[in-house]
Design an enzyme around this catalytic site. Structure first.
Site: not given
Ligand code: PSU
Ligand code: MN
Length: 340
Positions: A53, A139, A192
């Site tokens: 990604e 993702v 996380k």
């Molecule tokens: N969590 C991480 N590192 C990241 C992301 C999430 O530890 O880089 C990024 C990934 O691209 C994931 C996105 O798909 O954040 C999710 O964002 P949201 O929570 O806004 O859906």
């Protein structure tokens, strides 16, 4: 048809990526999809390919560590001991969904940082229509592109999930609904603890997404900076081969959901997790205090935790992404054997 297509009917029915390696996704002919020559050749020959990604590059790490890490991850795949694995980093550049980036394109993405548009499923139309925007795929976005190109496996650091405070905010990452609708396996170090991990696992179960913990002496799903979340995954396997067998069977059955493979952080890098956790708690407080919402929440938390830990969390983050790439290369290799 709602019935899974069998291998024998794959020549006459709309073809699922999983049916066989020669059978390319029906979406592969999209005029907006641009697959690099290297990736195209590897897929055609049935050699292992791993999607990567780009939000992790633009929004997940600061420049220049982001570009360096992206290149190192690609190098780990290419140097896989059994046989080279071809990296396919995904982004939207020049109005096209690019699968397989040049070094120059990676550099542009890394320098753009937060100016790149964080691109999940809902954002594709907007980013593709604006020919000048750089779309860094999450993702969710990367799974869509990988599936279009016929790549069954994707490696990253951490997936999005159900956010803490979800009952107030309704904030559930589009990664989870994507996993419910797109048949690609995502290798990560879990979710996380900026997220609500028990609810994330419940949501994945509802969406029909298998969760597999790899190389863990307990069934627990990993929690990114710590090897264990305390919550069991669907199953736990010790080898890349066993992992590939489950992925292969799931995809071959024609199920349309994806899978999550959780690789625990190597213990050498998990020692600072309670220090990192206190930074996460502080950053979470700041999100509510500042009224940050929507797609800004996760990038804010990632950047703030890096800042508050003065690079300690970044070091762990880089180490686990590389470890995921090494494991992912092994799974992709086993998967390619099963598909050929
Ligand atoms: N969590 C991480 N590192 C990241 C992301 C999430 O530890 O880089 C990024 C990934 O691209 C994931 C996105 O798909 O954040 C999710 O964002 P949201 O929570 O806004 O859906
Ligand atoms: Mn969200």
């Amino acid at each position: 048809s709602s019935h899974p297509s069998s291998a024998s009917s794959s020549s006459s029915s709309p073809c699922l990526v999983a049916a066989s390696r020669r059978c390319v996704s029906a979406l592969a002919n999209s005029p907006l999809l641009s697959v690099s020559e290297e990736v195209r050749a590897a897929l055609a020959a049935g050699r292992p390919v791993v999607a990567l990604e780009s939000t992790i590059v633009s929004h997940g790490m600061p420049y220049p560590e982001n570009v360096r890490t992206a290149l190192e991850v690609e190098a780990i795949l290419r140097a896989h001991p059994a046989a080279p694995v071809v990296p396919a980093t995904v982004a939207i550049i020049d109005g096209k969904i690019q699968v397989g980036l040049s070094q120059e394109q990676l550099e542009r993405l890394g320098q753009a940082g937060h100016k790149a548009v964080k691109t999940s499923r809902r954002d594709f139309g907007q980013v593709l229509a604006s020919k000048s925007a750089i779309g860094a795929t999450t993702v969710s976005g990367t799974m869509i592109a990988a599936h279009m190109a016929g790549i069954p496996l994707f490696v990253t650091g951490g997936i999005g999930g159900v956010h803490r405070g979800v009952l107030e905010t309704y904030d559930v990452s589009a990664d989870l609904t994507e996993l419910g609708r797109t048949p690609v396996a995502v290798v990560c170090a879990g979710a996380k603890s900026i997220l609500d991990i028990p609810r994330t696992l419940e949501y994945l179960e509802t969406e029909g997404v298998p969760t597999i913990t790899l190389g863990h002496n307990s069934p627990d799903f990993p929690a990114f900076f710590t090897p264990s979340s305390g919550i069991p995954a669907m199953t736990h396997v010790e080898t890349e081969q066993a992992c590939a067998e489950i992925i292969h069977a799931h995809l071959r059955a024609g199920l349309t959901s994806g899978l999550v493979v959780g690789v625990p952080i190597p213990t050498a890098f998990s020692s600072q997790s309670s220090f990192i956790q206190s930074a996460i708690d502080q950053a979470l407080g700041e999100v509510s205090a500042r009224g940050i919402t929507g797609k800004e929440t996760t990038p804010f938390l990632l950047a703030r935790v890096n800042e508050l830990t003065k690079g300690v969390s970044l070091t762990a983050n880089i180490a686990l992404v590389k470890n995921n790439a090494a494991k992912g290369a092994g799974i992709a290799t086993e998967l390619a054997k099963l598909r050929n």
